[in-house]
Design a protein around this motif. Structure first.
Motif, PDB file in Angstrom:
ATOM      1  N   ALA A 256       0.917  -0.973   0.154  1.00  0.00           N
ATOM      2  CA  ALA A 256       0.111  -0.572   0.153  1.00  0.00           C
ATOM      3  C   ALA A 256       0.755   1.397   0.268  1.00  0.00           C
ATOM      4  O   ALA A 256       0.748   1.907  -0.904  1.00  0.00           O
ATOM      5  N   GLY A 257       1.890   1.526   0.377  1.00  0.00           N
ATOM      6  CA  GLY A 257       2.929   2.518   0.973  1.00  0.00           C
ATOM      7  C   GLY A 257       3.763   2.936  -0.456  1.00  0.00           C
ATOM      8  O   GLY A 257       3.959   3.674  -0.949  1.00  0.00           O
TER       9      GLY A 257
ATOM     10  N   GLY B 232       2.787   7.766  -6.255  1.00  0.00           N
ATOM     11  CA  GLY B 232       1.692   8.658  -7.236  1.00  0.00           C
ATOM     12  C   GLY B 232       0.630   8.794  -8.623  1.00  0.00           C
ATOM     13  O   GLY B 232       0.084   9.849  -7.984  1.00  0.00           O
ATOM     14  N   ASP B 233       1.244   8.170  -8.827  1.00  0.00           N
ATOM     15  CA  ASP B 233       0.341   8.244 -10.262  1.00  0.00           C
ATOM     16  C   ASP B 233      -1.632   7.770 -10.397  1.00  0.00           C
ATOM     17  O   ASP B 233      -1.850   9.226 -10.863  1.00  0.00           O
ATOM     18  N   ALA B 234      -1.537   7.156  -8.635  1.00  0.00           N
ATOM     19  CA  ALA B 234      -2.513   6.353  -9.779  1.00  0.00           C
ATOM     20  C   ALA B 234      -3.608   7.630  -8.249  1.00  0.00           C
ATOM     21  O   ALA B 234      -5.030   7.779  -8.212  1.00  0.00           O
ATOM     22  N   LEU B 235      -2.923   8.916  -7.565  1.00  0.00           N
ATOM     23  CA  LEU B 235      -3.858   9.692  -6.730  1.00  0.00           C
ATOM     24  C   LEU B 235      -4.641   9.596  -7.166  1.00  0.00           C
ATOM     25  O   LEU B 235      -5.511  11.578  -6.492  1.00  0.00           O
ATOM     26  N   GLN B 236      -4.528  10.527  -9.113  1.00  0.00           N
ATOM     27  CA  GLN B 236      -5.298  11.701  -9.369  1.00  0.00           C
ATOM     28  C   GLN B 236      -6.870  10.706  -9.466  1.00  0.00           C
ATOM     29  O   GLN B 236      -7.884  11.617 -10.174  1.00  0.00           O
ATOM     30  N   SER B 237      -6.874   9.743  -9.505  1.00  0.00           N
ATOM     31  CA  SER B 237      -7.924   8.868  -9.581  1.00  0.00           C
ATOM     32  C   SER B 237      -8.600   8.521  -8.085  1.00  0.00           C
ATOM     33  O   SER B 237      -8.073   8.022  -7.488  1.00  0.00           O
ATOM     34  N   ALA B 238     -10.114   9.018  -8.796  1.00  0.00           N
ATOM     35  CA  ALA B 238     -11.002   8.956  -7.732  1.00  0.00           C
ATOM     36  C   ALA B 238     -11.065   7.467  -6.901  1.00  0.00           C
ATOM     37  O   ALA B 238     -11.620   7.136  -5.959  1.00  0.00           O
TER      38      ALA B 238
ATOM     39  N   TYR C 184      -9.518   3.187  -2.544  1.00  0.00           N
ATOM     40  CA  TYR C 184      -9.158   2.039  -2.184  1.00  0.00           C
ATOM     41  C   TYR C 184      -8.156   2.309  -0.997  1.00  0.00           C
ATOM     42  O   TYR C 184      -8.394   2.182  -0.078  1.00  0.00           O
ATOM     43  N   VAL C 185      -7.638   3.755  -0.944  1.00  0.00           N
ATOM     44  CA  VAL C 185      -6.872   4.265  -0.122  1.00  0.00           C
ATOM     45  C   VAL C 185      -7.425   4.360   1.416  1.00  0.00           C
ATOM     46  O   VAL C 185      -6.871   4.126   2.786  1.00  0.00           O
ATOM     47  N   GLY C 186      -8.636   5.603   1.439  1.00  0.00           N
ATOM     48  CA  GLY C 186      -9.491   5.389   2.091  1.00  0.00           C
ATOM     49  C   GLY C 186      -9.623   4.094   3.327  1.00  0.00           C
ATOM     50  O   GLY C 186      -9.634   4.254   4.413  1.00  0.00           O
ATOM     51  N   ASP C 187     -10.324   3.148   2.141  1.00  0.00           N
ATOM     52  CA  ASP C 187     -10.746   2.404   2.559  1.00  0.00           C
ATOM     53  C   ASP C 187      -9.937   1.571   3.225  1.00  0.00           C
ATOM     54  O   ASP C 187      -9.876   0.930   4.479  1.00  0.00           O
ATOM     55  N   PHE C 188      -8.777   1.416   2.739  1.00  0.00           N
ATOM     56  CA  PHE C 188      -7.372   0.645   3.569  1.00  0.00           C
ATOM     57  C   PHE C 188      -7.182   1.254   4.806  1.00  0.00           C
ATOM     58  O   PHE C 188      -7.486   1.027   6.316  1.00  0.00           O
ATOM     59  N   GLN C 189      -7.138   2.478   4.510  1.00  0.00           N
ATOM     60  CA  GLN C 189      -6.798   3.591   6.245  1.00  0.00           C
ATOM     61  C   GLN C 189      -8.046   3.138   7.429  1.00  0.00           C
ATOM     62  O   GLN C 189      -7.959   3.444   8.260  1.00  0.00           O
ATOM     63  N   ARG C 190      -9.371   2.794   6.237  1.00  0.00           N
ATOM     64  CA  ARG C 190      -9.773   2.972   7.718  1.00  0.00           C
ATOM     65  C   ARG C 190     -10.243   1.640   8.611  1.00  0.00           C
ATOM     66  O   ARG C 190     -10.322   1.142   9.605  1.00  0.00           O
ATOM     67  N   GLU C 191      -9.235   0.990   7.925  1.00  0.00           N
ATOM     68  CA  GLU C 191      -9.380  -1.176   8.015  1.00  0.00           C
ATOM     69  C   GLU C 191      -8.046  -0.836   8.857  1.00  0.00           C
ATOM     70  O   GLU C 191      -8.897  -1.823   9.777  1.00  0.00           O
TER      71      GLU C 191
ATOM     72  N   GLY D  76       0.744   8.736   6.837  1.00  0.00           N
ATOM     73  CA  GLY D  76       1.892  10.039   6.966  1.00  0.00           C
ATOM     74  C   GLY D  76       1.789   9.753   5.461  1.00  0.00           C
ATOM     75  O   GLY D  76       2.612  11.061   4.191  1.00  0.00           O
ATOM     76  N   GLN D  77       2.538   8.662   5.142  1.00  0.00           N
ATOM     77  CA  GLN D  77       3.304   8.646   3.091  1.00  0.00           C
ATOM     78  C   GLN D  77       2.268   8.935   2.115  1.00  0.00           C
ATOM     79  O   GLN D  77       1.959  10.044   1.672  1.00  0.00           O
ATOM     80  N   VAL D  78      -0.153   9.109   3.384  1.00  0.00           N
ATOM     81  CA  VAL D  78      -0.321   9.543   2.701  1.00  0.00           C
ATOM     82  C   VAL D  78      -1.153  10.893   2.228  1.00  0.00           C
ATOM     83  O   VAL D  78      -1.453  11.431   1.260  1.00  0.00           O
ATOM     84  N   ARG D  79      -0.509  11.295   3.449  1.00  0.00           N
ATOM     85  CA  ARG D  79      -1.032  13.078   4.075  1.00  0.00           C
ATOM     86  C   ARG D  79      -0.367  13.381   2.334  1.00  0.00           C
ATOM     87  O   ARG D  79      -0.389  14.126   1.681  1.00  0.00           O
ATOM     88  N   GLU D  80       1.356  12.866   2.652  1.00  0.00           N
ATOM     89  CA  GLU D  80       2.319  14.007   2.110  1.00  0.00           C
ATOM     90  C   GLU D  80       2.250  13.494   0.341  1.00  0.00           C
ATOM     91  O   GLU D  80       1.978  14.459  -0.356  1.00  0.00           O
TER      92      GLU D  80
END
Length: 57
Positions: free
Chosen positions: A4-5, A11-17, A22-29, A44-48
């Motif tokens: 996940a990290g 970074g490329d996919a971060l523009q994709s909703a 998926y990242v938000g779901d993983f963070q909740r898990e 922290g990686q996600v925030r940055e």
């Protein structure tokens, strides 16, 4: 957590909703383990990555 990290760091996919969802779901898990250093590092990686301007990829 490592995979996940790496996905966030690319970074490329971060523009994709969808990717952001998926990242938000993983963070909740993993939020139940939010005191663990590896979870804190990932968050922290996600925030940055989210704060990076698009042209810095």
């Amino acid at each position: 957590m490592t995979t996940a990290g790496l996905a966030v760091e690319s970074g490329d996919a971060l523009q994709s909703a969808r990717f952001q969802r998926y990242v938000g779901d993983f963070q909740r898990e993993v939020s139940a383990h939010g005191t663990l250093p590896i979870v804190q590092q990932f968050n922290g990686q996600v925030r940055e990555a989210m704060e990076r301007p698009d042209d810095e990829e």
